[in-house]
Design an enzyme around this catalytic site. Structure first.
Site, PDB file in Angstrom:
ATOM      1  N   SER A   1      22.967  53.411  39.000  1.00 23.83           N
ATOM      2  CA  SER A   1      22.560  52.009  38.932  1.00 23.83           C
ATOM      3  C   SER A   1      23.314  51.100  39.887  1.00 23.83           C
ATOM      4  O   SER A   1      24.342  51.447  40.469  1.00 23.83           O
ATOM      5  CB  SER A   1      22.695  51.491  37.503  1.00 23.83           C
ATOM      6  OG  SER A   1      24.040  51.330  37.137  1.00 23.83           O
TER       7      SER A   1
ATOM      8  N   ASP B   1      27.774  51.298  39.799  1.00 23.43           N
ATOM      9  CA  ASP B   1      27.184  50.114  39.147  1.00 23.43           C
ATOM     10  C   ASP B   1      27.522  48.810  39.871  1.00 23.43           C
ATOM     11  O   ASP B   1      27.933  47.824  39.252  1.00 23.43           O
ATOM     12  CB  ASP B   1      27.651  50.019  37.686  1.00 23.43           C
ATOM     13  CG  ASP B   1      27.321  51.248  36.873  1.00 23.43           C
ATOM     14  OD1 ASP B   1      26.496  52.049  37.327  1.00 23.43           O
ATOM     15  OD2 ASP B   1      27.901  51.418  35.782  1.00 23.43           O
TER      16      ASP B   1
ATOM     17  N   GLU C   1      31.500  50.134  31.952  1.00 25.27           N
ATOM     18  CA  GLU C   1      30.464  50.287  32.972  1.00 25.27           C
ATOM     19  C   GLU C   1      29.465  49.142  33.002  1.00 25.27           C
ATOM     20  O   GLU C   1      29.469  48.252  32.164  1.00 25.27           O
ATOM     21  CB  GLU C   1      29.738  51.615  32.770  1.00 25.27           C
ATOM     22  CG  GLU C   1      29.122  51.813  31.399  1.00 25.27           C
ATOM     23  CD  GLU C   1      28.548  53.218  31.229  1.00 25.27           C
ATOM     24  OE1 GLU C   1      28.438  53.956  32.230  1.00 25.27           O
ATOM     25  OE2 GLU C   1      28.199  53.581  30.095  1.00 25.27           O
TER      26      GLU C   1
END
Length: 663
Positions: free
Chosen positions: A312, A395, A494
């Site tokens: 991501s 991320d 995260e």
């Protein structure tokens, strides 16, 4: 004029309590929750542009498939949850200073130090220590009378902390003299051991201010657009969808209107396969119908490999209408160790006959792989990893400061500036509670082999770097000391997400408590709730430093239902609400991956819901939701019929369901 979030159409939960059946309290939930938000992948072949930077990685988090829980399609409606008592205050903040940044555009080079201390094997010293209680650990006698002691080297004196040295073994007396009360390592704002316990307590108590709303399982649908061609095989499959993020304005955090469309990127893959790649989904702007979302396919095309994955990130629109994508490039070829790198690519789109089409991808390249000093590098991790260390560099979330400077906020791990190691157990600043509680926690860690090992490895961080410019080929211009660190406390925080509201920067991130060192806290969450996920949050007047925890401990959201329920949520992502400067919209995925809730129950987009930001740096979950898969709060998106009351008796969890589920 901004309307107050919660005014008129917002209504708080009624009083009441929500309890799981007694069977949940007896569940034997195991110890490594493998269903993490960032387990997505695909191949990108570009090499790092900056040779001074090295690569980083993180372990994947796949969910073990277990027998389905027999859920009721419709859970009886009821009232709500009681508000719990105030949480204890805590959290130590060490604001970043100019000296805690490295300018990569100058002649100076980033340090690439190797780890300064290795983690030695831990021992379990239990002589003279009372037996542990299930939720608290061993009880150390600390309240007999004040004592003072001096180490052999004379470097430190333990004074006036109500410790009866006569009740301690020599090894514990020696340990007291190793405590570092004045550790000067830069650490940003610390998520402390005390904070961690506070988050876990809020989760177990089902504090209504933070508990994720409970949704009606019978009304949850798979995302129709997730039936699509798989990036690896090219065959049509019912894909899981998890970490997702919209194309946003980096100045306002609002979802961009791209030629009348809202665009969302998402990690998707075939269940029970090593299949983790980023896809583009689209819908008309302000359209709140889940069935109207369309899938433009994987960003990097088909014939993808499980050895090269995408995880991501975030995305913005360039001046020429192309999409600048920031994502995580993951190389799994090194014995499946997930070598993670912050990367970027320019995605060219067009609209053809009412469809958004991916034309091509340009400038796909690695931005940052860890420098070793501020952020742990892959070689650092590889040199000492013994299987218990979680590597993270992923991320990336793009955000612009008021002066136009562009930054990436990301998940990482601390480098040699404040590295992991057994010495962190002796760093007093990692504890965060009263002296009495800190000493209790200190001895608990020393006398529990698993906790001490976890504490020694734990070095989760939310990092920040400045990009060179706002062009389509950015480079890293400056590195900073992490915004948030969790040395000794947690090895994974995260999906950071920064939202600018009311002149302040709100920083949110997700965590699984079983990535933390306090076994007693997260294991109790597993027994009582059946899950241990949370969102934590911080607020600052400045993007690059000075973050203070929301709600004293950082807790913003806590899980409400067991991990293998259809309505279990994770990967929370906050967005602003137009016209409101006191609330955020929380998006998430629902149903953990790999059919853990039952055959045909894929991971899907959850209903979104609102969290109010109070003036005193506290937050409150509001009892209002949207339809599934909504990224914009508007008059058509609200659908409270998806909520069920929190004052319910949950269906009994069968032994075949939750027992044996691998946490």
């Amino acid at each position: 004029m901004n309307q107050q979030c919660g005014e008129n159409h917002f209504k708080m939960y009624k009083k009441g309590k929500m309890w799981l059946c007694s069977s949940i309290a007896t569940l034997l939930l195991l110890s490594t929750l493998d269903a993490t938000a960032s387990a997505n992948t695909e191949q990108v072949d570009d090499q790092p542009a900056n040779d001074q930077m090295e690569t980083q990685a993180d372990t994947p988090h796949s969910v073990v498939n277990v027998a389905a829980v027999n859920l009721q399609d419709h859970i009886p409606e009821s009232s709500g949850i009681d508000q719990a008592s105030d949480l204890p205050t805590s959290a130590t903040s060490d604001a970043n200073q100019d000296s805690n940044a490295t300018d990569l555009t100058s002649d100076s080079t980033t340090q690439t130090n190797n780890p300064t201390d290795q983690i030695s094997p831990v021992t379990d010293q239990k002589q003279g220590v009372p037996a542990a209680t299930p939720d608290q650990g061993p009880v150390i006698p600390l309240d007999a009378y004040s004592q003072s002691s001096q180490s052999d080297s004379g470097n430190h004196v333990v004074v006036n902390h109500d410790i009866d040295l006569h009740n301690l073994q020599p090894v514990d007396q020696a340990a007291l003299n190793k405590i570092d009360y004045n550790n000067a390592a830069p650490a940003g704002s610390r998520w402390t051991y005390h904070d961690f316990r506070g988050v876990a307590d809020s989760l177990v108590d089902r504090d209504q201010r933070y508990a994720v709303p409970v949704f009606d399982a019978g009304k949850i649908e798979n995302l129709p657009a997730a039936y699509a061609r798989d990036a690896q095989t090219g065959q049509y499959e019912h894909l899981d969808i998890w970490d997702s993020w919209p194309v946003q304005n980096p100045q306002t955090s609002e979802v961009v209107n791209w030629h009348g469309y809202q665009l969302v990127m998402a990690m998707m893959g075939v269940p029970n396969q090593n299949d983790n790649h980023v896809y583009l989904l689209y819908n008309r702007y302000n359209d709140s119908d889940l069935s109207h979302w369309q899938n433009a396919g994987p960003i990097f095309g088909y014939n993808a490999s499980p050895l090269s994955q995408e995880w991501s990130g975030s995305a913005i629109v360039n001046p020429d209408d192309s999409i600048q994508m920031f994502y995580t490039q993951v190389d799994t070829s090194d014995d499946n160790s997930n070598h993670q790198k912050l990367a970027t690519a320019m995605v060219n789109l067009s609209e053809q006959d009412g469809n958004v089409v991916i034309n091509n991808v340009e400038n796909n390249r690695v931005l940052f792989e860890g420098d070793g000093h501020y952020y742990q590098s892959y070689p650092q991790w590889r040199a000492t990893n013994q299987g218990a260390d979680n590597i993270a560099l992923r991320d990336s979330h793009v955000v612009d400061d008021a002066d136009g400077s562009r930054y990436l906020v990301f998940e990482g791990a601390t480098g040699s500036q404040n590295y992991q190691g057994e010495h962190q157990v002796y760093n007093w600043k990692n504890y965060g509670g009263s002296d009495h509680q800190n000493y209790q926690d200190f001895f608990t860690i020393l006398h529990n082999q698993d906790i001490k090992s976890r504490a020694s490895w734990a070095n989760a961080a939310i990092g920040i770097l400045r990009l060179s410019d706002q062009g389509k080929t950015p480079t890293v211009a400056q590195l900073y000391t992490p915004l948030i660190t969790a040395n000794m406390v947690s090895d994974e925080i995260e999906r950071p997400d920064v939202v600018k509201i009311g002149g302040k920067f709100y920083l949110f991130a997700d965590t699984r408590l079983n990535r933390g060192s306090n076994d007693y806290a997260w294991q109790k969450a597993n027994r009582v709730i059946g899950d241990n996920v949370a969102m934590i949050g911080y607020v600052s007047d400045h993007l690059t430093d000075g973050y203070q925890p929301l709600n004293s401990t950082g807790v913003v959201l806590t899980s409400s239902v067991p991990i293998n329920w259809r309505t279990a949520t994770y990967s929370y992502y906050a967005l602003p609400v137009a016209g409101h400067d006191d609330c955020v919209l929380i998006t998430a995925y629902m149903t953990n991956r790999n059919y853990v809730a039952g055959p045909g129950m894929n991971s899907t987009w959850a209903p979104s819901f609102l969290v109010r930001l109070n003036p005193d740096n506290t937050t409150t979950v509001l009892s209002h939701s949207t339809k599934q898969g909504n990224w914009i709060w508007n008059a058509d998106s609200q659908d409270d019929s998806l909520l069920v009351s929190n004052n319910i008796d949950f269906p009994t969890i069968s032994e075949d369901g939750a027992m044996g589920y691998e946490f």
